[in-house]
Design an enzyme around this catalytic site. Sequence first.
Site, short mmCIF file in Angstrom:
data_model
loop_
_atom_site.label_atom_id
_atom_site.label_comp_id
_atom_site.label_asym_id
_atom_site.label_seq_id
_atom_site.Cartn_x
_atom_site.Cartn_y
_atom_site.Cartn_z
N ARG A 146 0.88 -1.19 0.00
CA ARG A 146 0.00 0.00 0.00
C ARG A 146 0.90 1.22 0.00
O ARG A 146 1.63 1.48 0.95
CB ARG A 146 -0.90 -0.01 1.24
CG ARG A 146 -1.77 1.24 1.39
CD ARG A 146 -2.91 1.21 0.40
NE ARG A 146 -3.91 2.21 0.72
CZ ARG A 146 -4.05 3.38 0.10
NH1 ARG A 146 -3.23 3.71 -0.89
NH2 ARG A 146 -5.02 4.22 0.44
N THR A 201 3.67 2.59 3.11
CA THR A 201 5.06 2.14 3.29
C THR A 201 6.00 2.49 2.15
O THR A 201 7.16 2.10 2.16
CB THR A 201 5.08 0.60 3.45
OG1 THR A 201 4.58 0.00 2.25
CG2 THR A 201 4.28 0.15 4.66
N ARG A 202 5.52 3.24 1.10
CA ARG A 202 6.37 3.46 -0.07
C ARG A 202 7.69 4.11 0.29
O ARG A 202 8.75 3.71 -0.21
CB ARG A 202 5.63 4.31 -1.10
CG ARG A 202 6.53 4.69 -2.30
CD ARG A 202 5.83 5.51 -3.36
NE ARG A 202 4.95 4.67 -4.16
CZ ARG A 202 3.63 4.79 -4.19
NH1 ARG A 202 3.04 5.71 -3.45
NH2 ARG A 202 2.90 3.99 -4.94
N GLU A 249 -3.71 -6.48 -7.11
CA GLU A 249 -2.40 -7.13 -7.14
C GLU A 249 -2.44 -8.47 -6.42
O GLU A 249 -1.88 -9.47 -6.88
CB GLU A 249 -1.34 -6.24 -6.48
CG GLU A 249 -0.95 -5.03 -7.28
CD GLU A 249 0.05 -4.15 -6.54
OE1 GLU A 249 0.39 -3.10 -7.08
OE2 GLU A 249 0.48 -4.55 -5.44
#
Length: 1106
Positions: free
Chosen positions: A34, A38-39, A101
């Site tokens: 997500r 957390t990118r 995904e």
Amino acid sequence: MALVRTTQGEASSSNTSRRSFHRCSSYHMFISFRGEDTRKTFTDHLYTALVNAGFRTFRDNDELERGEDIKPELQKAIQQSQSSVIVFSKDYASSRWSLDELVMILDCKRTYRDHVVLLVFYDVDPSQVNRWRAALTEIADLAGMVLQNQADGHESKFINKIVQVIGEKLRRRPLSVPHIMIGMHSQINELNLWLQDGSDDVGILVIYGMSGIGKTTIAKFVYNSNYGRFEGRSFLENIKKVSQQPNGLVQLQTQLLSHILNRRKMKISSVSEGLTEIEDAISSKKVLLVLDDVDHMDQLDAVFRMKDQFYPGSKIIITTRHARLLRAHQVTKMHKVETLDDKESLELFSWHAFGQDHPIEGYVEYSQKIVDHCGGLPLALKVLGSSMYLGDSIDVWKSALEKLEAIPNREIINKLRVSYDSLQDDHDRKLFLHIACFFIGKDKDYIVKILDGCDFYTIVGIQNLIDRCLVTIDEFDKVHMHDLINGMGREIVCQESEKPWKRSRVWQHKDAFNILTEKNGTETIEGLVLDMHMCPTINSNEKVLETNAFSSMWELKLLHLSHVQLNGSYAKFCKRLRWLCWTKFPLDSIPVDFPLESIIILEMQYSGLRQVFKGTKCLWSLKILDLSHSHSLTETVDFSYCPNLEKLVLVDCTSLIYVHGSIGNLERLIYLNMKDCKNLRMLPRNICMLKSLETFIISGCSNLNGLSIEMLRNMDSLKVLETDGIPISELWLERSSSILGSLPCSLVELSLWGCNLSDDAFPMDLSHLSSLQRLNLGNNPFGSLPNCIKGLTRLHKLSFSECTSLKSLLGLPKLNELNINYCISLEKITYQSSSFFWHAYACCGTGSLVEWEYNFKLQPIGRVDAEMINLLGLCNLLESMAPIQMSTPHLRNDGLYEHGIFSTFFGGNKVPGQFSHKSRGSSISFTVPLLDNHRTRGLIVFVVYVNAVCDSPISNIQGTLLIRVKNKSKGLRRAYYPSHYGIPGEGEDMIWLSHWNLDDQLQGGDEVVVSVIMKSWFLVKELGIRLVQVQQEENHNMISTDSSYDHQIWYNMSPGDSDEEDTIDEEEEQQDDITVATTTGSNNSGGLRGWKVLAACFCCPVGMKM
């Protein structure tokens, strides 16, 4: 061995494996996360750590441009990744993209079973997953990694742990193997059993065979099947190639440590450092190590120095082209990979050529020809099958085959040449080329004599070629070579020069003819072959070549001519000849100026010679002289001028009347063959001085007389004596019994076929022939077994073929092979030994034989034991039984005792009512009822069959009828072919009624299948089965009149074993109308315990495999 189809039971997994092995993998890892959670934090750190560890990693914000349609690109990225990491965070389920995904990843996992999925729970409890539905339902059952539970919540340590787990999982992926497998499974099963034997020993398996035969493929398949059983595993491929690279051994050590220790990178500075690290690694865990394509012991030294350091139960597999790379005491198991048979070869070729397991219509003939060219070599079948185009016409296929026979396929040659290039020196390479060009199919000793004379060390050289799987030696000591290996060797010679006269060896007849015609031979040529009959456009009777065409071939040592005529002087003929084979030599004597001083083998079969030389000729080096079929030859040479002669062959020299008296001075002569020299009347008396003679053949010398017993008695080394077709009384003046009693005790083989030996011709005792192993007494008029034979304790092969007066053989010694072909009066055979044993036999034309101990016994039905008659319900039928036609002409309604089974045949068309199991098909399955205090002692089988073809064969053909009983619960099987059987007439039905002594092989609850299989001209109409069950407390013996015919031998078979009969049986059981009778009792069947086979024959015919 080799590439092609899986079995039916493996179809699902095989199809999955095929997809996983052949999909394109652009990435090691796909990260699903997500983005807002957390990118820029955890996922960014994880991505960086994976990339630094050498993993090609996909994450969407790096790989997709803004504005692109994300779903197709994501799906492609997921499918092209070997594994996925799903980072579950608090808001993961709120993102539609994240859930999409997740669905794609799960679809990929189901499609490709080797796709690895790793779950990471970042600041979220796994129990929350259970609240997410749809796509998350499946994921909830998978184990994952939770940040809070590991590394005390430290993200950097947690990420390192994730990278380590990913590396370990990816390295556990199976190796890529061909999805098409033909002829391999039985070999793989055998090797799997060895790997799974549970032993704590450190085992070493060597898989060896010629190039392209499938050694690596088998090793990979075995590795894939077993690597999960070991804590550490490594498959080191192409060791020969890698080890030759700079720092190659260190590279292999690094790879090995990386595999075993599950580390991505290892740094090793030297081989010795690597050994220390490896020794530590292999001592702490059970490992599976595969070393592929090893060709030198140096590549294995380290492994064997450390063998005692391997953890118990570790296994090492080595593939090599070098059969004796390791000594016997170093190896636990050797496995030779053989070529495919014709059926497997055609199937493999068809898969690659047509995409199916058989050729399409119109291409069958040329497909078979190409398959024949390949000789069962999987590499060649694959390469040539893939190179043939289905759309091409038959003419193109025909032309391609003709080209193949003239110009070998380059890809195949290059692969096969590896073994040639790996030979240790030019000596062995030149020896190989000589054999490939001139000596295929020749006797090994013959080759040794020739090539030793050409300064080769032939015995050790041939052994080196055997070790490299370049040549083989058959059971007759003949040297053979695979056709493609042979083609490879000849292609190497062709590459020496485009001009045949500048090559070292000339074996193509057209090239040889052109060289001799144009007289452009050079000193390069070492060997030449020319058969004028192989040049069809040239009339060999008219074309005469000249001797001076050989004058420039100074190095010519090997010359083979056939139907060649030469004119001119031989004074300048090549002087270094070691081998001259000249079939149809046209002259009546060898010219005196022919330079043969160095000749070792001189063969002039079918020559026009009247005398060998006019005058004298010293041949000090000559070891073999063969003048067979020289019908004009009247006398031999003066052997004083060839004192080193070892072998003299004068077969069918029908005009020969004189053998030179100097023959007795040949101290080294070991072989003398004068078979069919019909005009030879006398042999020199000093022939008895041949102290080294081992083989003496005078069969067919019908006019030979006056041969003294003393001549033979003094031949101390004589092992083989053949006097076929010569009446003993005419050959020797002494009484026949005295003659046989005076034969040299050194004899191993004696043939007296057609020597007019009657019963009184044999002495009472032949025990002095204590070494005799093979004896041929065929075509003689004696009537019973001579007593003297009973004392020949080492005899293992005995022939009485065509002894038409022979009536009995009582008290035969223990044998390996017996030939009684066309003993038309023979009635009975018994043995000295009271114990059952096996031997091969040949017994065509023995229609009078009614009793053969341990095999069968025929008895008129009226004299069969009354208990058997009552049990079979035949009491009221004996009087009314009409004579029937049997496969053995003189038999009628006889009872047959054979291997614990009683059979009889008579007319009839219906299974009686007392048979509880009946079927209109040829197979019945049933469960043995459980009855208190009862046991099953027998089985009665009732078969009604008809003759479906009016002109079916009448002769006794073994295997025409077959009953097979299979106990599926116990994994037992028994098959029976009756040696005699009834033949129904046109429009008639025949009954085959048999009783089987089972010796408690069937028990209550056992699942049983009884099948009847017949040749195509017979057809089963009805089948009935009845069990014979008796109370346990009663002392019931098996029903039989003679225990000599009750032998039932069971063999263990490996769980993976199967044979064609099983396949046929299973197919028939599925196709037939099977009726299962309802019986009382519990159906409590046990599990399979591995197949066991009952050998249903006492002996097998000569030439058949048991």
